[in-house]
Motif scaffolding. Structure first.
Motif, short mmCIF file in Angstrom:
data_model
loop_
_atom_site.label_atom_id
_atom_site.label_comp_id
_atom_site.label_asym_id
_atom_site.label_seq_id
_atom_site.Cartn_x
_atom_site.Cartn_y
_atom_site.Cartn_z
N LYS A 116 0.92 -0.94 0.23
CA LYS A 116 -0.17 0.03 0.14
C LYS A 116 0.92 1.29 -0.04
CE LYS A 116 -3.89 0.21 2.72
NZ LYS A 116 -4.07 -0.39 3.84
N ARG A 117 0.68 2.38 -0.90
CA ARG A 117 1.56 3.11 -0.94
C ARG A 117 1.08 4.08 -0.49
NH1 ARG A 117 5.36 3.67 -5.50
NH2 ARG A 117 5.59 5.18 -4.36
N LYS A 118 1.78 4.41 0.76
CA LYS A 118 0.51 5.61 1.62
C LYS A 118 1.17 7.09 1.36
CE LYS A 118 -1.11 2.87 5.57
NZ LYS A 118 -1.28 2.45 6.70
N ASP A 119 2.21 6.35 1.16
CA ASP A 119 2.99 8.50 0.12
C ASP A 119 2.19 9.46 -0.73
OD1 ASP A 119 3.89 5.50 -0.74
OD2 ASP A 119 5.92 6.77 -1.80
N LEU B 218 -4.66 9.21 -2.26
CA LEU B 218 -5.75 8.45 -2.59
C LEU B 218 -6.16 8.29 -3.86
CD1 LEU B 218 -7.64 9.57 1.06
CD2 LEU B 218 -6.18 7.23 0.34
N ASP C 203 -12.74 5.82 -1.85
CA ASP C 203 -10.68 6.52 -1.74
C ASP C 203 -9.62 5.50 -0.95
OD1 ASP C 203 -11.82 9.23 -2.66
OD2 ASP C 203 -12.34 9.78 -0.86
N VAL C 204 -9.06 5.10 -2.06
CA VAL C 204 -8.11 4.15 -1.29
C VAL C 204 -6.43 4.57 -1.59
CG1 VAL C 204 -9.28 1.95 -1.93
CG2 VAL C 204 -8.44 2.72 -3.85
N TYR C 205 -5.55 3.90 -1.04
CA TYR C 205 -4.35 4.41 -1.57
C TYR C 205 -3.94 3.43 -2.95
CZ TYR C 205 -3.39 6.67 2.79
OH TYR C 205 -2.92 7.85 4.08
N ILE D 103 -1.51 1.10 -4.80
CA ILE D 103 -1.63 -0.25 -4.55
C ILE D 103 -0.31 -1.15 -5.39
CG2 ILE D 103 -1.58 -2.53 -4.55
CD1 ILE D 103 -3.07 -1.07 -2.36
#
Length: 301
Positions: A71-74, A77, A105-107, A109
């Motif tokens: 998951k790319r939280k950087d 979204l 809304d998602v991060y 991937i």
């Protein structure tokens, strides 16, 4: 002999190999209990050269069989449609059910592809072993370490076999990833008995979504059904031989449907990575709002 739950340095492997570079990691077949064999799917191996992608039982084998998502939280979204199975009543009180897509809304991937390392049954000096492929200890440390930790997760130990000292016969590996069920029609009331046990660990919504997809394909009464073994557990191939169509479906929510022609033998020998990302002749049908229409169009032709 290498023992333990995992290793963190290739130096231990090099030391154990005692100067050998061209090696295989092996485990004596007779030392593996029948319960463990069934748990990881290697009980299907019967003859010298038989090969299988073993089942997922932990972190390493899960990555080996299915890859992993990061998951790319950087990153910002993004919008993504999530399928959900729901039941509802209309104005007249009649109950309906089906798939609804909710936008969330998602991060983003990043997907890391699975190594898909298989295990084989090999006759070495008259003794049967579970074996990795042949490897060079110094060529690719990352894959070597993955293989070592994969065997430790499965068996808790392995030996390093020096291929420079012994001759191993080159065999054409017999792939055992699929079980082809008896010929005959497979409408949903028959196919559901085969599919349902694989859905036990899913949430009710996920189970409803997967059942809906499988039921839609089974509605057209496939006359061929194959189920995945080992690391392919939860994958199904529905065949319509008169139409020369084979539909690859799975219990994994985010996987697409893959539609192949009559090249079943070619399909059965491919890895999941080759099927999903390869250039073989197939159609990829994404599970979105248009999925049912596309499937019906193919099967009504």
């Amino acid at each position: 002999m290498i023992k333990g739950r995992s290793i963190k340095s290739i130096a231990r492997l090099i030391a154990e190999a005692k100067g050998a570079n061209h090696v295989m990691f092996v485990v004596c077949w007779s030392s593996v209990t029948q319960t463990r064999q069934k748990e990881i799917g290697i009980h299907y191996l019967q003859h010298d050269g038989d090969s299988i992608l073993a089942s997922d039982i932990g972190k390493i084998s899960s990555f080996n069989a299915s890859g992993k998502e990061v998951k790319r939280k950087d990153l910002p979204l993004i919008k993504k449609m999530i399928p959900q199975y729901r039941t509802w009543k209309d104005w007249h009180g009649r109950e309906h059910d089906g798939i609804q897509h909710r936008t969330m809304d998602v991060y983003p991937i990043d997907f890391i592809s699975p190594p898909s390392e298989k295990l084989s049954l090999r006759d070495i000096g008259g003794v049967m072993y579970i074996s990795t492929r042949q490897i060079d200890l110094l060529s690719d440390p990352v894959s070597v370490m993955h293989l070592a930790n994969l065997l430790l997760e499965y068996f808790g130990e392995f030996e390093i076999f020096d291929l420079s000292r012994y001759k191993i016969t080159d065999l054409s590996a017999r792939q055992l990833q699929w079980e082809i069920l008896p010929q005959g029609k497979y409408p949903w009331n028959k196919a559901s008995d085969i599919v349902t046990p694989y859905l036990a660990k899913l949430s009710q919504s996920e189970k409803g979504v997967i059942e809906h997809r499988m039921r839609e394909i089974s509605k057209y009464e496939p006359d061929f059904l194959a189920t995945g073994r080992g690391g392919y557990s939860g994958y199904f191939v529905y065949g319509f031989t008169s139409k020369k169509l084979h539909f690859l479906e799975s219990i994994h929510l985010n996987n697409a449907t893959y539609v192949f022609g009559d090249n079943w033998e070619e399909l059965s020998s491919l890895s999941k990575e080759e099927i999903i990302n390869g250039e073989q002749g197939h159609l990829r049908v994404i599970h979105d709002k248009k999925w049912i229409g596309k499937i019906r169009q193919l099967l009504r032709a």
